[in-house]
Design a protein around this motif. Structure first.
Motif, PDB file in Angstrom:
ATOM      1  N   LEU A  97      -2.350   3.527   0.236  1.00  0.00           N
ATOM      2  CA  LEU A  97      -3.533   3.116   0.989  1.00  0.00           C
ATOM      3  C   LEU A  97      -4.833   3.469   0.271  1.00  0.00           C
ATOM      4  O   LEU A  97      -5.822   2.743   0.375  1.00  0.00           O
ATOM      5  N   HIS A  98      -4.841   4.582  -0.443  1.00  0.00           N
ATOM      6  CA  HIS A  98      -6.096   5.090  -1.004  1.00  0.00           C
ATOM      7  C   HIS A  98      -6.247   4.854  -2.500  1.00  0.00           C
ATOM      8  O   HIS A  98      -7.350   4.615  -2.980  1.00  0.00           O
ATOM      9  N   TYR A  99      -5.137   4.940  -3.223  1.00  0.00           N
ATOM     10  CA  TYR A  99      -5.226   4.901  -4.680  1.00  0.00           C
ATOM     11  C   TYR A  99      -4.433   3.754  -5.306  1.00  0.00           C
ATOM     12  O   TYR A  99      -4.265   3.709  -6.519  1.00  0.00           O
ATOM     13  N   GLY A 100      -3.970   2.851  -4.476  1.00  0.00           N
ATOM     14  CA  GLY A 100      -3.296   1.665  -4.998  1.00  0.00           C
ATOM     15  C   GLY A 100      -1.978   1.940  -5.678  1.00  0.00           C
ATOM     16  O   GLY A 100      -1.563   1.169  -6.548  1.00  0.00           O
ATOM     17  N   GLN A 101      -1.304   3.021  -5.283  1.00  0.00           N
ATOM     18  CA  GLN A 101      -0.016   3.318  -5.906  1.00  0.00           C
ATOM     19  C   GLN A 101       1.068   2.492  -5.214  1.00  0.00           C
ATOM     20  O   GLN A 101       1.724   2.947  -4.275  1.00  0.00           O
ATOM     21  N   GLN A 102       1.234   1.285  -5.668  1.00  0.00           N
ATOM     22  CA  GLN A 102       2.210   0.364  -5.105  1.00  0.00           C
ATOM     23  C   GLN A 102       2.429  -0.796  -6.060  1.00  0.00           C
ATOM     24  O   GLN A 102       1.583  -1.087  -6.894  1.00  0.00           O
ATOM     25  N   CYS A 103       3.573  -1.424  -5.962  1.00  0.00           N
ATOM     26  CA  CYS A 103       3.846  -2.641  -6.721  1.00  0.00           C
ATOM     27  C   CYS A 103       4.786  -3.510  -5.899  1.00  0.00           C
ATOM     28  O   CYS A 103       5.337  -3.065  -4.887  1.00  0.00           O
ATOM     29  N   GLY A 133      -0.856  -4.595  -6.561  1.00  0.00           N
ATOM     30  CA  GLY A 133      -1.739  -5.260  -5.613  1.00  0.00           C
ATOM     31  C   GLY A 133      -3.180  -5.365  -6.067  1.00  0.00           C
ATOM     32  O   GLY A 133      -3.868  -6.333  -5.741  1.00  0.00           O
ATOM     33  N   GLY A 134      -3.646  -4.378  -6.822  1.00  0.00           N
ATOM     34  CA  GLY A 134      -5.043  -4.392  -7.261  1.00  0.00           C
ATOM     35  C   GLY A 134      -5.399  -5.616  -8.075  1.00  0.00           C
ATOM     36  O   GLY A 134      -6.523  -6.126  -7.995  1.00  0.00           O
ATOM     37  N   ASN A 135      -4.443  -6.111  -8.875  1.00  0.00           N
ATOM     38  CA  ASN A 135      -4.698  -7.328  -9.651  1.00  0.00           C
ATOM     39  C   ASN A 135      -4.991  -8.515  -8.736  1.00  0.00           C
ATOM     40  O   ASN A 135      -5.791  -9.395  -9.064  1.00  0.00           O
ATOM     41  N   TYR A 136      -4.321  -8.536  -7.602  1.00  0.00           N
ATOM     42  CA  TYR A 136      -4.462  -9.659  -6.672  1.00  0.00           C
ATOM     43  C   TYR A 136      -5.699  -9.485  -5.791  1.00  0.00           C
ATOM     44  O   TYR A 136      -6.377 -10.459  -5.461  1.00  0.00           O
ATOM     45  N   ALA A 137      -6.001  -8.233  -5.434  1.00  0.00           N
ATOM     46  CA  ALA A 137      -7.209  -7.976  -4.649  1.00  0.00           C
ATOM     47  C   ALA A 137      -8.447  -8.445  -5.406  1.00  0.00           C
ATOM     48  O   ALA A 137      -9.353  -9.059  -4.833  1.00  0.00           O
ATOM     49  N   SER A 138      -8.477  -8.187  -6.713  1.00  0.00           N
ATOM     50  CA  SER A 138      -9.647  -8.570  -7.506  1.00  0.00           C
ATOM     51  C   SER A 138      -9.737 -10.082  -7.692  1.00  0.00           C
ATOM     52  O   SER A 138     -10.796 -10.597  -8.057  1.00  0.00           O
TER      53      SER A 138
END
Length: 339
Positions: A50-56, A185-190
């Motif tokens: 939730l906080h640091y984007g540790q997910q794939c 997820g961060g790649n997709y959020a951006s």
């Protein structure tokens, strides 16, 4: 519920299915995992996801064959890519055997939701790993969840195998030496903002150039790019910040071994689009979406046609889908039977 689904008009959206798989990592190991009817995750408010984007996450599909059996397409490749994503984000990896078995369990438990052969629909599987547990510091999570849910889907882009137009974005999808090659997820959020801006201008999505020089095509929205040169070579961009698409590497193989084309991973310069007679976006969700034209600044370049699918692109699409649905012979180990 399943019998009420309009199979012929499925979009690419969420439909709640009966069961999903969940496994927990704690004290250095994964538990056996189980199927559950609960589609809501219960996690700590301090979870690193939730906080640091540790997910794939991953995406793959189950296909109903003509004889009623169900195919998974190259799930070992999804397992291996997820392992690389986990390693990049300091998360425990999922063994390939565990990954494939979990996929089998989810498809078997939701067999009624696998669209019938001939409808064009598939059962989309979404495996993911997230960091969870009580935490507040910037470091790897104490616990993890690996889960897979599924949903029946149709075409990702409206219209299926029809050309779509794209626009070059000023935004970067990923940083050089960043997480572009991991499915995080961060790649997709951006990509949400540039994607929305592209759609406001009536384009299907944005095209991202290489972040270092902004001279070479890297990705097409959430898909990989490929093109057919005027001398009939299949080329797709190569870069350490591109997500290595399983569909793309399958097309590279099929273009060479089934269509007899020369193939290449290399640079595709945005100012040299005249070298290509066809182009497309490819990925698990998109399968193949032919690219009609690309808007780059004031220039709009049309490839084969804005309305007709190019002959090589159609051959590749027919070959790939034929293998996935069991109508064409698959290369060794490409198909895993669920049923």
């Amino acid at each position: 519920m399943a019998k009420d689904i309009d199979w012929a008009n499925l979009g690419f959206g969420y439909i709640k299915t009966d069961k999903r798989y969940i496994s927990h990592w704690k004290d250095g190991e994964w538990d056996k995992g189980t199927l559950t009817e609960d589609n809501v995750l219960h996690i700590s408010e301090g979870s690193t996801a939730l906080h640091y984007g540790q997910q794939c996450f991953e995406g793959l599909k189950a296909y109903r064959a003509k004889d009623g059996s169900i195919n998974l397409f190259r799930p070992d490749q999804n397992a291996q890519r997820m392992q690389r994503s986990c390693e990049r984000l300091l998360m425990p990896t999922i063994p390939t055997e565990k990954f494939i078995e979990a996929c089998r369990q989810v498809v078997s438990a939701n067999e009624e939701f696998v669209p019938p052969y001939g409808t064009g629909g598939t059962l989309y599987l979404r495996p993911f790993v997230i960091g969870v547990g009580d935490n507040v510091g910037v470091h790897a999570a104490p616990e993890y969840i690996f889960s897979i849910f599924c949903t029946p889907v149709g075409a990702y882009f409206k219209g299926g195998l029809q050309p779509a137009n794209f626009i070059v974005s000023d935004y970067d999808r990923a940083a050089p030496k960043g997480t572009g090659a991991a499915k995080v997820g961060g790649n997709y959020a951006s990509s949400l903002l540039p994607g929305k801006e592209a759609q406001k201008r009536n384009f299907a999505d944005a095209i991202y150039l290489d972040p270092a020089t902004h001279t070479k095509i890297e990705e097409v929205g959430a898909a990989n790019f490929f093109a057919i040169t005027k001398d009939n070579r299949f080329i797709t961009p190569f870069s350490p910040s591109i997500l290595p698409s399983i569909t793309k590497y399958s097309l590279l193989y099929l273009a060479e071994h089934r269509l007899g084309l020369e193939v290449e991973e290399g640079d595709v310069y945005i100012d040299q689009l005249n070298d290509y007679k066809e182009a497309g976006a490819c990925g698990t969700a998109a399968v193949i979406t032919p690219i009609g034209g690309i808007q780059n600044g004031d220039d709009f370049h049309v490839f084969h046609s804005e309305t007709e699918v190019g002959p090589v692109t159609r051959q590749l699409y027919d070959e790939l889908c034929g293998i996935q649905f069991g109508d064409k012979e698959a290369p060794e180990d490409w198909i895993v039977k669920v049923k």
